[in-house]
Design an enzyme around this catalytic site. Structure first.
Site, PDB file in Angstrom:
ATOM      1  N   GLU A  34     139.245  37.415 -43.797  1.00  0.00           N
ATOM      2  CA  GLU A  34     139.319  36.030 -44.262  1.00  0.00           C
ATOM      3  C   GLU A  34     140.267  35.972 -45.455  1.00  0.00           C
ATOM      4  O   GLU A  34     140.031  36.639 -46.467  1.00  0.00           O
ATOM      5  CB  GLU A  34     137.946  35.533 -44.725  1.00  0.00           C
ATOM      6  CG  GLU A  34     137.015  35.062 -43.649  1.00  0.00           C
ATOM      7  CD  GLU A  34     135.725  34.495 -44.236  1.00  0.00           C
ATOM      8  OE1 GLU A  34     135.350  33.384 -43.848  1.00  0.00           O
ATOM      9  OE2 GLU A  34     135.085  35.158 -45.075  1.00  0.00           O
TER      10      GLU A  34
ATOM     11  N   HIS B 134     138.932  38.648 -47.999  1.00  0.00           N
ATOM     12  CA  HIS B 134     137.555  39.075 -47.762  1.00  0.00           C
ATOM     13  C   HIS B 134     137.514  39.980 -46.543  1.00  0.00           C
ATOM     14  O   HIS B 134     137.609  39.518 -45.400  1.00  0.00           O
ATOM     15  CB  HIS B 134     136.654  37.850 -47.573  1.00  0.00           C
ATOM     16  CG  HIS B 134     135.219  38.197 -47.334  1.00  0.00           C
ATOM     17  ND1 HIS B 134     134.366  37.378 -46.636  1.00  0.00           N
ATOM     18  CD2 HIS B 134     134.487  39.284 -47.696  1.00  0.00           C
ATOM     19  CE1 HIS B 134     133.173  37.953 -46.576  1.00  0.00           C
ATOM     20  NE2 HIS B 134     133.227  39.103 -47.213  1.00  0.00           N
TER      21      HIS B 134
ATOM     22  N   ASN C 213     130.287  34.036 -44.223  1.00  0.00           N
ATOM     23  CA  ASN C 213     129.000  34.198 -44.898  1.00  0.00           C
ATOM     24  C   ASN C 213     128.235  32.880 -45.001  1.00  0.00           C
ATOM     25  O   ASN C 213     127.008  32.874 -45.047  1.00  0.00           O
ATOM     26  CB  ASN C 213     129.204  34.798 -46.286  1.00  0.00           C
ATOM     27  CG  ASN C 213     129.457  36.290 -46.225  1.00  0.00           C
ATOM     28  OD1 ASN C 213     129.299  36.908 -45.174  1.00  0.00           O
ATOM     29  ND2 ASN C 213     129.865  36.877 -47.337  1.00  0.00           N
TER      30      ASN C 213
ATOM     31  N   SER D 145     132.639  38.546 -51.771  1.00  0.00           N
ATOM     32  CA  SER D 145     132.004  37.879 -50.631  1.00  0.00           C
ATOM     33  C   SER D 145     131.106  36.746 -51.089  1.00  0.00           C
ATOM     34  O   SER D 145     130.524  36.044 -50.262  1.00  0.00           O
ATOM     35  CB  SER D 145     131.171  38.901 -49.829  1.00  0.00           C
ATOM     36  OG  SER D 145     130.175  39.471 -50.650  1.00  0.00           O
TER      37      SER D 145
END
Length: 739
Positions: free
Chosen positions: A492, A480, A530, A459
């Site tokens: 993702e 992800h 993120n 991440s």
């Protein structure tokens, strides 16, 4: 008002309408409706042309009316059976395209009223009509079934019943709010309508939603027999619903019902904070039917349906529905790029920790053989137990049988070495967030599984840095997942300039196979989700730096619509994870991504969050939150004394940087489209669905207004709120992100 969604991999076993007995008396090639009569039973089949699912639309109403008239007037017909020609759905709801064409509340009310009148005609038929249900029976489809005299369902994983309208900001609009409570009781009906949850066939039988369960192979035979028996007054197969003592006390008198409705409203407000008007409207409409008459309830249902159909919340939720539907057909590749995804029969997972075990758990439930590796026997055993716990939850809920549970668990095998990896199609690493460790497992994986695609679940670390040591960088990408893996819907897929088309197509296809909503993003620090989350969390931390209380900031963002506040989220994710990502984001994007002083100090203090029972909040021995840890304030620049910021300022300062960063990601090509940016935020970090996502929210607020607000904040806090170039350019041109 929804189409079916079912990830069960078992094949469908629907009725082939071309083999139905009896001569074909009516067939409408436009609607897909047909009528046959066999030994006095009318067989009405629906097989919508050029569509994988049957939906309700205004085009079928005249044909249905014609069929109903024929059944009523033909003396040779004694009863009827409604069947579907689809293999895994009966009727999967109303046509959402028609809903989008509704431009006024009056239009929506007329649409609802026409559906009610059609189903009133069905419910009032002089001859019994039996609904033979196999597959998804959702929304308007369930309303059709409720209007039938008798309902028989197949005991099959694909047979689910639900009213998912609230998930689109609507209520059932063809009589469902009135017929369901009278069929299953008030409390059960409220649970189904207010949550939109699926009910499997056996549960539907237990609550009285269907009268019988049968094997799919005998569905038609039993349905025809029942129609004939009912026509001759034989009701021996009809299960009458019996009220329990508690149910009778609450539901069969006005005082008891008032208590039920009051409790339901309190529960809705607690869960939605009033952001979603549909559940409250459903309560009003159902209560109207109890206080007045069935007919009055129908009129109120149509009126409120019309209002909701043009509400901002409905528009945004319907947008998300279409966006996710479009993603299901998206290969993840640029248009015209040829690539056939590799079938993933066997998956290797490196790391049996929380994320690795989570990935393994969703993979085995999709029927994939999984080889789970860890360097520690204790961690490996804990990982397999974690997989077992996830699958056992489905067993407890009776979503799978004991045999299916055993079969699923037989798909996962643990190892301390790379034994069994040679024939894996895909390897996903979920090891410690350290570049040297990831380089090591990549090298080892390429040796042990020479033809496998390699995906990192990192991440924080850019994928191109991991791929630097790869012999085949074209087979390296990121997958992800979000925590907890079995609950969070987003995946993702992160690609680098070296990632090959086959690897991308395979990761996207496999993500869908395991039930995820997949977006493809380009490599970069924080990827997309993120990255937009970082400035949001950082600004929340800076408000605490200035003296705002942790509870106040959390409360403000929950009132905005996030499922949890930012500090609750940090505690849940783990402060150690935040500690690793912060420096990476700051190094990539400079001072605007610098974590707040409070966050840096809390991380430095060794707090880990809920998992260590100590973070921004205190937790008891069972992990239950006890309140803010007041000692944290001594670590902040403002010290123990707190000051008050308005809710509006806290929301504005937290959310606008997130929106701004999303635009930067679009401008830099990190995400492919505003659609992907909206889906990523809603499904990845819980951005309020009723706001549609960052780009839909920008369009709703008005780009010029957002630029004005950001400029004002930039004047107060230089360096943190500089308007993204693309956002200013679009605002100047009055060019929204969505047409």
């Amino acid at each position: 008002m929804s189409t079916a969604k079912n990830t069960d991999q078992s094949p469908g076993t629907g009725i082939d309408v071309t083999t139905l007995p009896g001569p074909l008396l009516l067939e409408d090639s436009v609607t897909g409706l047909s009528l046959r009569v066999h030994e006095g039973i009318a067989l009405v089949a629906y097989d919508q042309p050029a569509s994988p699912v049957n939906t309700l639309n205004t085009r079928i109403a005249p044909t249905f009316e014609q069929i109903f008239t024929r059944i009523d007037q033909d003396a040779s017909i004694v009863g009827a059976v409604l069947v579907s020609g689809k293999t895994d759905n009966w009727i999967a709801g109303a046509d959402i395209d028609e809903l989008q064409r509704v431009t006024s509340a009056a239009d929506g009310e007329r649409l609802s009223r026409s559906g009610q009148l059609l189903l009133d005609r069905l419910a009032g038929m002089s001859k019994p009509v039996v609904a033979a249900l196999h597959g998804a029976t959702l929304g308007g489809g369930l309303e059709v079934a409720l209007a039938c005299r008798h309902r028989i369902a197949t005991e099959h994983p694909r047979t689910v019943l639900a009213f998912p309208e609230v998930q689109l900001g609507l209520i059932p609009g063809a009589g469902g709010t009135q017929r369901l409570p009278r069929t299953v009781g008030l409390q059960v009906a409220l649970d189904l309508i207010l949550t939109g949850k699926n009910v499997r066939a056996r549960k539907a039988w237990q609550i009285g939603l269907v009268h019988e369960l049968v094997h799919p192979a005998i569905l038609l035979d039993v349905a025809m027999r029942r129609a004939r028996q009912l026509a001759h007054g034989d009701r021996s197969a009809v299960r009458e619903r019996h009220h329990g003592i508690a149910e009778s006390l609450l539901e069969e008198n006005a005082v008891g019902r008032a208590i039920v409705f009051r409790k339901a409203r309190e529960s809705v407000m607690k869960k939605t904070r009033g952001h979603y008007p549909a559940p409250l409207a459903a309560l009003d409409v159902i209560e109207k039917g109890y206080q007045d008459t069935f007919a009055a309830g129908l009129l109120e249902e149509a009126r409120r349906f019309g209002q909701l159909a043009v509400s901002p919340e409905c528009r945004q939720l319907v947008y998300l529905f279409f966006a996710t539907t479009a993603l299901k057909k998206d290969t993840g590749l640029p248009p015209g790029t040829p690539a056939i995804p590799r079938p993933v029969h066997k998956l290797g997972v490196l790391g049996a920790g929380f994320m690795g075990a989570g990935i393994a758990s969703v993979a085995v439930q999709a029927g994939t053989l999984v080889r789970l590796k860890d360097g520690s026997l204790e961690r490996l055993a804990a990982g397999v137990r974690a997989v077992r716990d996830v699958v056992r939850e489905r067993l407890k809920k009776r979503q799978i049988t004991r045999t299916q549970f055993d079969d699923t668990m037989s798909l996962v095998g643990g190892t301390l070495s790379y034994q069994g990896f040679a024939n894996t199609d895909l390897v996903i690493e979920a090891v410690f967030e350290d570049i040297d460790v990831k380089h090591q497992v990549l090298r080892e994986s390429e040796q042990a599984a020479p033809s496998a695609i390699f995906a990192s679940n990192t991440s924080t670390i850019p994928i191109h840095e991991i791929a630097r040591v790869a012999s085949h960088p074209e087979r390296v990408l990121g997958m992800h997942f979000f925590s907890p893996v079995h609950r969070m819907p987003l995946l993702e897929v992160i690609v680098t300039p070296q990632t090959g088309a086959e690897a991308t197509a395979t990761a996207v296809a496999y993500g869908k196979q395991i039930g995820k909503t997949v977006i493809v993003v380009q490599d970069g620090a924080g990827f997309y989700v993120n990255r937009i989350l970082a400035p949001y969390l950082n600004e929340c931390g800076r408000m605490v730096d200035e003296g705002a209380s942790i509870e106040a900031v959390d409360k403000a963002l929950v009132e905005f619509g996030f499922p949890v506040g930012p500090f609750t989220l940090l505690d849940e994710v783990g402060l150690d994870i935040a500690g690793k990502s912060g420096p990476i984001m700051e190094a990539a994007f400079g001072p605007r991504m610098q974590p707040s002083a409070t966050l840096r100090a809390v991380i430095a203090s060794g707090r880990l969050g809920r998992k260590a029972r100590k973070g921004f909040y205190r937790y008891d021995s069972d992990g239950k939150r006890q309140g803010v840890d007041e000692t944290i304030y001594a670590l902040t620049p403002a010290g123990p004394r707190r000051r008050t910021l308005t809710t509006e300022e806290m929301q504005q300062r937290a959310v606008l940087p997130l929106l701004n960063e999303a635009v930067r990601c679009l401008d830099e090509g990190i995400i492919r489209s505003p659609r992907d940016g909206d889906i990523g935020a809603v499904f990845g970090i819980g951005f309020p669905p009723f706001r549609g996502g960052p780009f839909r929210m920008l369009d709703t607020l008005g780009l010029a207004e957002v630029v004005t607000q950001l400029d004002a904040l930039q004047g107060r806090f230089p360096g943190r709120f500089e308007v993204a170039k693309l956002l200013r350019a679009r605002a100047d041109r009055q060019h929204p992100f969505h047409p």
